[in-house]
Design a protein around this motif. Structure first.
Motif, PDB file in Angstrom:
ATOM      1  N   GLU A 150      56.711 -53.400 -14.417  1.00 34.69           N
ATOM      2  CA  GLU A 150      55.670 -52.494 -14.891  1.00 34.69           C
ATOM      3  C   GLU A 150      54.505 -52.480 -13.901  1.00 34.69           C
ATOM      4  N   PHE A 151      53.913 -51.299 -13.696  1.00 29.68           N
ATOM      5  CA  PHE A 151      52.804 -51.198 -12.732  1.00 29.68           C
ATOM      6  C   PHE A 151      51.522 -50.649 -13.345  1.00 29.68           C
ATOM      7  N   LEU A 152      51.453 -50.598 -14.681  1.00 30.18           N
ATOM      8  CA  LEU A 152      50.250 -50.029 -15.298  1.00 30.18           C
ATOM      9  C   LEU A 152      49.058 -50.955 -15.094  1.00 30.18           C
ATOM     10  N   ARG A 153      47.871 -50.338 -15.045  1.00 24.18           N
ATOM     11  CA  ARG A 153      46.629 -51.101 -14.941  1.00 24.18           C
ATOM     12  C   ARG A 153      45.919 -51.060 -16.276  1.00 24.18           C
ATOM     13  N   GLU A 154      45.253 -52.122 -16.631  1.00 22.78           N
ATOM     14  CA  GLU A 154      44.449 -52.090 -17.848  1.00 22.78           C
ATOM     15  C   GLU A 154      43.328 -51.068 -17.655  1.00 22.78           C
ATOM     16  N   GLY A 155      43.002 -50.390 -18.721  1.00 26.22           N
ATOM     17  CA  GLY A 155      41.934 -49.387 -18.647  1.00 26.22           C
ATOM     18  C   GLY A 155      42.463 -47.992 -18.359  1.00 26.22           C
ATOM     19  N   ILE A 202      59.676 -56.672  -5.703  1.00 29.45           N
ATOM     20  CA  ILE A 202      58.802 -55.495  -5.525  1.00 29.45           C
ATOM     21  C   ILE A 202      57.523 -55.676  -6.349  1.00 29.45           C
ATOM     22  N   LYS A 203      57.672 -56.200  -7.564  1.00 31.64           N
ATOM     23  CA  LYS A 203      56.504 -56.373  -8.440  1.00 31.64           C
ATOM     24  C   LYS A 203      55.505 -57.365  -7.838  1.00 31.64           C
ATOM     25  N   TYR A 204      55.989 -58.546  -7.440  1.00 29.31           N
ATOM     26  CA  TYR A 204      55.077 -59.546  -6.866  1.00 29.31           C
ATOM     27  C   TYR A 204      54.478 -59.065  -5.548  1.00 29.31           C
ATOM     28  N   SER A 206      53.920 -56.007  -4.654  1.00 32.26           N
ATOM     29  CA  SER A 206      52.929 -54.940  -4.902  1.00 32.26           C
ATOM     30  C   SER A 206      51.592 -55.542  -5.323  1.00 32.26           C
ATOM     31  N   ASN A 207      51.623 -56.426  -6.314  1.00 34.22           N
ATOM     32  CA  ASN A 207      50.357 -57.023  -6.761  1.00 34.22           C
ATOM     33  C   ASN A 207      49.718 -57.850  -5.653  1.00 34.22           C
ATOM     34  N   SER A 208      50.536 -58.515  -4.874  1.00 32.57           N
ATOM     35  CA  SER A 208      49.967 -59.397  -3.848  1.00 32.57           C
ATOM     36  C   SER A 208      49.351 -58.608  -2.699  1.00 32.57           C
ATOM     37  N   LYS A 247      41.883 -46.982  -1.085  1.00 38.19           N
ATOM     38  CA  LYS A 247      42.051 -47.612  -2.404  1.00 38.19           C
ATOM     39  C   LYS A 247      42.169 -49.141  -2.311  1.00 38.19           C
ATOM     40  N   PHE A 248      41.622 -49.808  -3.303  1.00 35.68           N
ATOM     41  CA  PHE A 248      41.668 -51.279  -3.391  1.00 35.68           C
ATOM     42  C   PHE A 248      41.049 -51.958  -2.176  1.00 35.68           C
ATOM     43  N   LEU A 249      40.024 -51.300  -1.654  1.00 35.47           N
ATOM     44  CA  LEU A 249      39.309 -51.848  -0.507  1.00 35.47           C
ATOM     45  C   LEU A 249      37.825 -51.998  -0.872  1.00 35.47           C
ATOM     46  N   TYR A 250      37.575 -52.239  -2.180  1.00 35.56           N
ATOM     47  CA  TYR A 250      36.191 -52.391  -2.627  1.00 35.56           C
ATOM     48  C   TYR A 250      35.851 -53.866  -2.766  1.00 35.56           C
ATOM     49  N   PRO A 251      34.834 -54.317  -2.022  1.00 36.15           N
ATOM     50  CA  PRO A 251      34.446 -55.721  -2.144  1.00 36.15           C
ATOM     51  C   PRO A 251      33.631 -55.927  -3.417  1.00 36.15           C
ATOM     52  N   TYR A 255      38.819 -60.391  -7.446  1.00 37.98           N
ATOM     53  CA  TYR A 255      39.702 -59.835  -8.476  1.00 37.98           C
ATOM     54  C   TYR A 255      39.885 -60.846  -9.609  1.00 37.98           C
ATOM     55  N   GLY A 256      40.040 -60.299 -10.826  1.00 35.79           N
ATOM     56  CA  GLY A 256      40.322 -61.159 -11.986  1.00 35.79           C
ATOM     57  C   GLY A 256      41.454 -60.539 -12.777  1.00 35.79           C
ATOM     58  N   GLY A 257      41.525 -60.875 -14.046  1.00 33.50           N
ATOM     59  CA  GLY A 257      42.550 -60.291 -14.915  1.00 33.50           C
ATOM     60  C   GLY A 257      43.767 -61.182 -15.064  1.00 33.50           C
ATOM     61  N   ALA A 258      44.708 -60.682 -15.849  1.00 33.30           N
ATOM     62  CA  ALA A 258      45.885 -61.484 -16.185  1.00 33.30           C
ATOM     63  C   ALA A 258      46.970 -61.375 -15.125  1.00 33.30           C
ATOM     64  N   CYS A 259      46.760 -60.546 -14.087  1.00 32.24           N
ATOM     65  CA  CYS A 259      47.879 -60.273 -13.177  1.00 32.24           C
ATOM     66  C   CYS A 259      47.674 -60.779 -11.755  1.00 32.24           C
ATOM     67  N   PHE A 260      46.680 -60.253 -11.038  1.00 32.98           N
ATOM     68  CA  PHE A 260      46.545 -60.637  -9.625  1.00 32.98           C
ATOM     69  C   PHE A 260      46.428 -62.156  -9.428  1.00 32.98           C
ATOM     70  N   ALA A 323      33.746 -58.045 -18.865  1.00 30.92           N
ATOM     71  CA  ALA A 323      35.193 -57.809 -18.711  1.00 30.92           C
ATOM     72  C   ALA A 323      35.573 -57.909 -17.235  1.00 30.92           C
ATOM     73  N   PHE A 324      36.851 -58.193 -16.941  1.00 32.18           N
ATOM     74  CA  PHE A 324      37.247 -58.379 -15.532  1.00 32.18           C
ATOM     75  C   PHE A 324      37.222 -57.067 -14.765  1.00 32.18           C
ATOM     76  N   LYS A 325      37.204 -55.942 -15.489  1.00 32.85           N
ATOM     77  CA  LYS A 325      37.049 -54.608 -14.892  1.00 32.85           C
ATOM     78  C   LYS A 325      36.578 -53.687 -16.004  1.00 32.85           C
ATOM     79  N   PRO A 326      36.124 -52.466 -15.687  1.00 31.50           N
ATOM     80  CA  PRO A 326      35.661 -51.569 -16.758  1.00 31.50           C
ATOM     81  C   PRO A 326      36.820 -51.042 -17.602  1.00 31.50           C
ATOM     82  N   GLY A 414      26.903 -57.272  -8.302  1.00 29.80           N
ATOM     83  CA  GLY A 414      28.175 -57.771  -7.763  1.00 29.80           C
ATOM     84  C   GLY A 414      29.204 -56.680  -7.556  1.00 29.80           C
ATOM     85  N   ARG A 415      28.844 -55.417  -7.852  1.00 28.07           N
ATOM     86  CA  ARG A 415      29.819 -54.321  -7.747  1.00 28.07           C
ATOM     87  C   ARG A 415      29.308 -53.132  -6.932  1.00 28.07           C
ATOM     88  N   ASN A 416      28.163 -53.295  -6.294  1.00 30.01           N
ATOM     89  CA  ASN A 416      27.605 -52.242  -5.432  1.00 30.01           C
ATOM     90  C   ASN A 416      27.562 -50.872  -6.108  1.00 30.01           C
TER      91      ASN A 416
HETATM   92  C1  UGA Z   1      47.077 -54.824 -11.738  1.00 30.41           C
HETATM   93  C2  UGA Z   1      47.822 -53.776 -10.884  1.00 30.41           C
HETATM   94  O1  UGA Z   1      46.885 -52.856 -10.328  1.00 30.41           O
HETATM   95  C3  UGA Z   1      48.862 -52.998 -11.734  1.00 30.41           C
HETATM   96  O2  UGA Z   1      49.588 -52.119 -10.909  1.00 30.41           O
HETATM   97  C4  UGA Z   1      49.805 -54.025 -12.377  1.00 30.41           C
HETATM   98  O3  UGA Z   1      50.749 -53.383 -13.231  1.00 30.41           O
HETATM   99  C5  UGA Z   1      49.006 -55.023 -13.195  1.00 30.41           C
HETATM  100  O4  UGA Z   1      48.034 -55.687 -12.354  1.00 30.41           O
HETATM  101  C6  UGA Z   1      49.975 -56.031 -13.776  1.00 30.41           C
HETATM  102  O5  UGA Z   1      50.635 -56.732 -13.009  1.00 30.41           O
HETATM  103  O6  UGA Z   1      50.184 -56.034 -14.999  1.00 30.41           O
HETATM  104  P1  UGA Z   1      45.028 -54.726 -13.496  1.00 30.41           P
HETATM  105  O7  UGA Z   1      44.960 -56.205 -13.278  1.00 30.41           O
HETATM  106  O8  UGA Z   1      45.078 -54.202 -14.872  1.00 30.41           O
HETATM  107  O9  UGA Z   1      46.343 -54.116 -12.737  1.00 30.41           O
HETATM  108  O10 UGA Z   1      43.741 -54.047 -12.818  1.00 30.41           O
HETATM  109  P2  UGA Z   1      43.327 -53.562 -11.346  1.00 30.41           P
HETATM  110  O11 UGA Z   1      42.712 -52.230 -11.465  1.00 30.41           O
HETATM  111  O12 UGA Z   1      44.427 -53.718 -10.395  1.00 30.41           O
HETATM  112  O13 UGA Z   1      42.143 -54.593 -10.978  1.00 30.41           O
HETATM  113  C7  UGA Z   1      42.378 -55.981 -10.834  1.00 30.41           C
HETATM  114  C8  UGA Z   1      41.130 -56.686 -10.342  1.00 30.41           C
HETATM  115  O14 UGA Z   1      40.837 -56.330  -8.996  1.00 30.41           O
HETATM  116  C9  UGA Z   1      39.856 -56.356 -11.126  1.00 30.41           C
HETATM  117  O15 UGA Z   1      39.125 -57.547 -11.342  1.00 30.41           O
HETATM  118  C10 UGA Z   1      39.070 -55.422 -10.226  1.00 30.41           C
HETATM  119  O16 UGA Z   1      37.683 -55.501 -10.409  1.00 30.41           O
HETATM  120  C11 UGA Z   1      39.460 -55.971  -8.866  1.00 30.41           C
HETATM  121  N1  UGA Z   1      39.353 -54.975  -7.771  1.00 30.41           N
HETATM  122  C12 UGA Z   1      40.159 -53.880  -7.739  1.00 30.41           C
HETATM  123  C13 UGA Z   1      38.419 -55.194  -6.746  1.00 30.41           C
HETATM  124  O17 UGA Z   1      37.669 -56.204  -6.745  1.00 30.41           O
HETATM  125  N2  UGA Z   1      38.360 -54.289  -5.719  1.00 30.41           N
HETATM  126  C14 UGA Z   1      39.163 -53.201  -5.655  1.00 30.41           C
HETATM  127  O18 UGA Z   1      39.072 -52.428  -4.667  1.00 30.41           O
HETATM  128  C15 UGA Z   1      40.082 -52.985  -6.700  1.00 30.41           C
END
Ligand code: UGA
Length: 439
Positions: A150-155, A202-204, A206-208, A247-251, A255-260, A323-326, A414-416
């Motif tokens: 699965e590749f969905l993002r929270e939010g 592919i899943k690992y 991609s996230n990595s 994309k994904f180049l924002y300092p 990163y937080g959350g249950a995945c990365f 929250a770890f992201k909006p 912390g998010r510019n």
């Molecule tokens: C991530 C992946 O983006 C999804 O594709 C994947 O399905 C999911 O993990 C999973 O494995 O279940 P998610 O953790 O929900 O999704 O959220 P992201 O939008 O990826 O953000 C993760 C963290 O990275 C957040 O803390 C966010 O603030 C941070 N981030 C993201 C940055 O600091 N900079 C960026 O440029 C992007």
């Protein structure tokens, strides 16, 4: 189709709602009676935009239901495993829930052909283990295993599931792949049909690589802070190269959350097992930690409160965003948890605000924090404001009003989220990440 989905977290529930939305009959299995009762009453248990409405529509149309009885599996063409794989020993994924539900699936497979598809993020080789368990316990049944990461993002979970960039199907034969291709027919995106091990990796991978991009952006922000360069301008120009992308180049604060955090650690652990040097992944994690830690140091080094306040503390700080992201209420591995603890250890008095995640933080920190009902209330009388999550409501806030409410017009972002020019005009002392400080 008749589908069973085991697990009702972000992945299980969003997937269930989307497949039900397309007219499939979806049965979701869980184990906690109170949670199942709430789900059957239309409460998704998590905050995910649009999910509650979608769940309720599917319930009304009787396309989805929740229970704990594995009997339903005998009528299912597809059984999805969507349970958690939290970090276990040495950072490797803990697969106990995956194998526990596989044992139950094995004893409930019916006479018809069933595809057992794993959506949980699992290390290479896990689907073969699933297959072995099923072969041992359900030798007479007709089934195949498949990997369907699965590749969905929270939010943005619903949109990501409806319109993914790609659908990955790992399987050992064409029949299983075809069943999953048919199920995904109404969903957009490229199809990648591959073998089990490749789908798992592919899943690992991609996230990595996404986490690596973020850590790289944070590393460049450290260079910018030391050299006077502006990280927004540097990374925007770097990302303008199509080979790199913006994309994904924002300092920020990491990163937080249950995945990365869990998946980068798990891929490094897989590397150790396979004898592959994974130092790159270890450094990605180190930089992620530094991003949080540097930000806390910035606050502590630049905050000059009276030595001791009337209550014996070091000064009052307001915090916006937990929250770890909006657009989520999730605080798993949220940078806010680390930052709050560090500031509490220093003796600061903290008033926090988050539109969705406040309840979860309260369970962890209780009366050690004050909880505000809106961002303005949080800012009242604070000697500095700290921003940890880039919720839209902070981006569009009345900054003049905030300035009047604060005791000192000092913001650590912390998010510019604000323009430097604007903050200068408004008369703030404004610290952000990888950019010049406005004074
Ligand atoms: C991530 C992946 O983006 C999804 O594709 C994947 O399905 C999911 O993990 C999973 O494995 O279940 P998610 O953790 O929900 O999704 O959220 P992201 O939008 O990826 O953000 C993760 C963290 O990275 C957040 O803390 C966010 O603030 C941070 N981030 C993201 C940055 O600091 N900079 C960026 O440029 C992007």
């Amino acid at each position: 189709m008749n589908i069973t989905i085991i697990g009702h977290g972000y992945v299980g529930l969003v997937t269930a709602c989307v497949f039900a939305h397309f007219g499939n009959q979806v049965r979701v299995l869980g184990r906690t009676p109170e949670k199942l009762k709430k789900l059957n009453a239309g409460d998704p248990l998590i905050y995910e935009p649009g999910l509650e409405e979608m769940l309720q529509k599917n319930l009304e149309a009787k396309r989805i239901s929740f229970g704990s009885d594995y009997e339903v599996i005998k009528d299912s063409q597809i059984v999805f495993i969507a349970v958690g794989t939290p970090p276990g020993e040495n950072g490797a994924a803990d697969l106990s829930q995956v194998f526990e539900v596989t044992e139950k699936i094995a004893t409930h497979l019916g006479d018809q052909y069933t595809v057992v598809a794993c959506k949980s993020t699992v290390p290479v080789g896990t689907n073969l283990e699933i297959k072995k368990i099923l072969q041992k316990k359900a030798a007479q049944q007709k089934f195949d295993v498949a990997s369907c990461p699965e590749f969905l993002r929270e939010g943005t979970g619903i949109n990501d599931t409806l319109f993914p960039d790609r659908v990955i199907i790992g399987s050992e034969n064409k029949q299983a792949a075809q069943v999953l291709l048919d199920l995904h027919a109404p969903i957009g995106g490229e199809r990648v049909v591959t073998d089990l091990a490749s789908a798992e990796l592919i899943k690992y991978a991609s996230n990595s690589i996404l986490a690596t991009k973020i850590s790289f952006a944070n590393l460049i922000s450290f260079y910018c802070e030391k050299s006077g360069a502006d990280v927004e301008q540097v990374l925007d120009a770097v990302g303008a190269d199509n080979r790199i992308g913006r994309k994904f180049l924002y300092p920020g604060i990491g990163y937080g959350g249950a995945c990365f955090p869990k998946d980068v650690q798990a891929l490094a652990a897989i590397g150790h097992q396979l004898g592959v040097n994974s130092i790159l992944l270890e450094q990605v994690q180190v930089i992620n930690w530094q991003a949080k830690s540097n930000f806390v140091d910035k606050i502590i080094d630049n905050f000059h409160p009276p030595k001791v306040t009337h209550s014996g503390g070091q000064g009052k700080i307001a915090i916006w965003g937990l929250a770890f992201k909006p657009n989520t209420d999730d605080i798993r591995e949220a940078p806010s948890r680390f930052i709050i603890q560090k500031l509490l250890d220093q003796g600061y008095e903290l008033t926090v605000y988050d539109p969705e995640a406040q309840g979860h933080i309260k369970k962890l920190f209780g009366e050690q924090l004050k909880y505000a009902t809106d961002p303005y209330n949080a800012a009242k009388e604070a000697e500095a404001l700290v921003i940890l999550t880039e919720w839209d409501e902070f981006k569009q806030i009345d900054l003049l009003k905030v300035k009047k409410l604060l005791k000192e017009p000092v913001i650590f972002d912390g998010r510019n989220i604000y323009e430097l020019e604007k903050m200068k005009e408004l008369g703030f002392t404004y610290f952000s990440v990888g950019r010049k400080t406005v004074k």
